[in-house]
Design a protein around this motif. Structure first.
Motif, short mmCIF file in Angstrom:
data_model
loop_
_atom_site.label_atom_id
_atom_site.label_comp_id
_atom_site.label_asym_id
_atom_site.label_seq_id
_atom_site.Cartn_x
_atom_site.Cartn_y
_atom_site.Cartn_z
N ASP A 1 42.22 -9.57 22.32
CA ASP A 1 41.13 -8.77 22.99
C ASP A 1 39.77 -8.80 22.45
O ASP A 1 39.28 -8.45 21.33
CB ASP A 1 41.62 -7.25 22.42
CG ASP A 1 40.81 -6.01 23.08
OD1 ASP A 1 40.04 -6.28 23.87
OD2 ASP A 1 40.95 -4.93 22.59
N THR A 2 39.40 -9.93 23.08
CA THR A 2 38.06 -10.59 22.66
C THR A 2 37.01 -10.38 23.72
O THR A 2 37.25 -10.26 25.00
CB THR A 2 38.36 -12.03 22.20
OG1 THR A 2 38.77 -12.75 23.24
CG2 THR A 2 38.95 -12.12 21.15
N PRO A 3 35.79 -10.36 23.19
CA PRO A 3 34.65 -10.65 24.39
C PRO A 3 34.92 -11.71 25.40
O PRO A 3 34.63 -11.61 26.61
CB PRO A 3 33.47 -10.58 23.63
CG PRO A 3 33.58 -9.90 22.33
CD PRO A 3 34.86 -10.21 22.03
N ALA A 4 35.13 -12.61 24.94
CA ALA A 4 35.31 -13.77 25.68
C ALA A 4 36.65 -13.58 26.79
O ALA A 4 36.28 -14.14 27.75
CB ALA A 4 35.76 -15.29 24.72
N ASN A 5 37.57 -13.28 26.45
CA ASN A 5 38.60 -12.73 27.44
C ASN A 5 38.17 -11.85 28.45
O ASN A 5 38.37 -12.03 29.62
CB ASN A 5 39.88 -12.28 26.63
CG ASN A 5 41.06 -13.54 26.52
OD1 ASN A 5 40.84 -14.63 27.05
ND2 ASN A 5 41.76 -13.19 25.55
N ALA A 6 37.64 -10.83 27.83
CA ALA A 6 36.94 -9.70 28.87
C ALA A 6 35.81 -10.39 29.85
O ALA A 6 35.87 -9.92 30.85
CB ALA A 6 36.32 -8.74 28.01
N ALA A 7 34.92 -11.08 29.21
CA ALA A 7 34.23 -11.73 30.36
C ALA A 7 34.60 -12.72 31.26
O ALA A 7 34.24 -12.72 32.44
CB ALA A 7 32.90 -12.43 29.33
N GLU A 8 35.49 -13.32 30.84
CA GLU A 8 36.17 -14.38 31.82
C GLU A 8 37.08 -13.48 32.95
O GLU A 8 37.00 -13.79 34.12
CB GLU A 8 37.14 -15.28 31.24
CG GLU A 8 37.74 -16.34 31.98
CD GLU A 8 36.52 -17.33 32.53
OE1 GLU A 8 36.58 -17.68 33.79
OE2 GLU A 8 35.40 -17.72 31.92
N GLN A 9 37.55 -12.43 32.36
CA GLN A 9 38.47 -11.75 33.34
C GLN A 9 37.64 -11.13 34.35
O GLN A 9 37.91 -10.95 35.34
CB GLN A 9 39.30 -10.64 32.38
CG GLN A 9 40.47 -9.93 33.36
CD GLN A 9 40.14 -8.90 34.36
OE1 GLN A 9 39.04 -8.27 34.15
NE2 GLN A 9 40.62 -8.79 35.39
N ALA A 10 36.29 -10.54 33.79
CA ALA A 10 35.31 -9.86 34.82
C ALA A 10 34.85 -11.03 35.64
O ALA A 10 34.53 -10.82 36.86
CB ALA A 10 34.34 -9.11 33.98
N ALA A 11 34.66 -12.34 35.30
CA ALA A 11 34.03 -13.30 35.97
C ALA A 11 34.92 -13.81 36.99
O ALA A 11 34.49 -14.24 38.28
CB ALA A 11 33.56 -14.44 35.11
N SER A 12 36.07 -14.11 36.58
CA SER A 12 37.07 -15.12 37.52
C SER A 12 38.28 -14.47 37.77
O SER A 12 38.99 -15.07 38.60
CB SER A 12 37.22 -16.38 36.99
OG SER A 12 37.82 -16.45 35.65
N GLY A 13 38.83 -13.34 36.92
CA GLY A 13 39.92 -12.88 37.27
C GLY A 13 40.95 -13.70 36.46
O GLY A 13 42.14 -13.03 36.36
N GLY A 14 40.60 -14.74 35.45
CA GLY A 14 41.59 -15.21 34.77
C GLY A 14 41.23 -14.76 33.32
O GLY A 14 40.79 -13.97 32.89
#
Length: 312
Positions: A169-182
């Motif tokens: 549960d990290t900012p990197a995962n949150a940002a990528e999920q918001a940007a690409s859905g991955g």
């Protein structure tokens, strides 16, 4: 050659019987349909994995069954009768204590704290436990089952019989999920007979053991691998190898979006031999090379804590 079960016919017979529960033959047909589906990419992300096709099939068949049961309950019974067959009318809300019946809600997941990733990414049809409290954990559905330990800040987003997924549960995962859905980073354990990591058009991995699958990885022109090393995790032995797309490979995988850069992905692959369930594969993968080493440092101690229930 045996004929594939006809799900429509099975449902028709079931509905004629007057269903009150899902019979074994319906479950068997669902399992059969799942078993023959084309396997998808083993990594790196849920929207590119072998896991998504069975989930969609189960969800679709479940929806058909739910709609069919609801329609039968409304249209297939005589006026004034109950679904259970009792001809008496159902009690009115005013009967009994006078208090409305409590509503039924889904059981809450383990959620000790708020999460940037969990609400947007986790979906109930993947059967994950949700946000994990720090400490010892155990799988619920995956086989072979295992226990492990996590620090605060990890989420179990999927727990099926043949796949288990952990994300930080990290900012990197949150940002990528918001940007690409991955996702930027994920740990995934799974069992598939013929996995592929980048593109099924380029890969054809087969093998009865971890060593044989690693050998097929090393022999694939599209993939560059590190030297394979022997590993022992949780009572199982096998091989570990780091992989990436070969920098000289110029082909584009059919169907991939233009924005996806397979060459930037990094994955550590751990393959473990089980006594009776084939090869178990653990991926520690990153969508982007930046941050992958740091993620390995976080994820590998968790994987080292895996203890498998080998009696299963």
């Amino acid at each position: 050659m045996s004929r594939q079960p006809d799900i429509d016919r099975v449902l028709e017979i079931w509905m004629t019987d007057g269903p009150t529960a899902i019979p074994d033959r319906v479950v068997d047909v669902v399992a059969a349909r799942i078993g023959v589906q084309r396997q998808r990419r083993a990594w790196p992300f849920p929207w590119r994995t072998t896991v998504t096709a069975p989930i969609k099939i189960v969800a679709a068949l479940a929806a058909v069954i739910v709609v069919a049961v609801a329609g039968f309950a409304v249209l297939g019974r005589p006026p004034g009768s109950n679904v259970g067959g009792n001809p008496s009318s159902a009690p009115s809300p005013s009967q009994g204590t006078g208090s409305p019946a409590p509503s039924v809600s889904a059981a809450p997941s383990a959620s000790p704290s708020a999460s940037a990733v969990y609400p947007a990414w986790f979906t109930g049809d993947r059967q994950g436990a949700g946000i994990l409290p720090a400490g010892k954990q155990s799988t619920r559905n995956f086989r072979p089952g295992f226990t492990f330990s996590v620090p605060q800040g990890w989420v179990n987003v999927g727990d099926g019989v043949s796949s288990y997924d952990l994300i930080a549960d990290t900012p990197a995962n949150a940002a990528e999920q918001a940007a690409s859905g991955g996702l930027a980073h994920e740990v995934s354990a799974f069992r598939y007979g013929s996995p592929y990591w980048f593109c099924d058009a380029w890969e054809n991995h087969r093998g009865a053991t971890a060593a044989e699958i690693v050998a097929s990885l090393v022999a694939t022109d599209a993939i560059t691998t590190s030297k394979a090393v022997d590993v022992t995790i949780g009572g199982l032995t096998g091989k570990q190898v780091d992989i990436r797309l070969d920098p000289s490979w110029t082909e584009t995988c059919p169907g991939d979006p233009a924005s996806l850069d397979l060459g930037d992905m990094r994955t550590r692959v751990i393959l473990l031999d089980t006594p009776s369930l084939g090869t178990l594969i653990i991926n520690v993968g990153s969508l982007h090379s930046a941050g992958h080493e740091a993620f390995l440092a976080e994820a590998m101690p968790i994987i080292a804590s895996f203890k498998f229930e080998l009696a299963q």
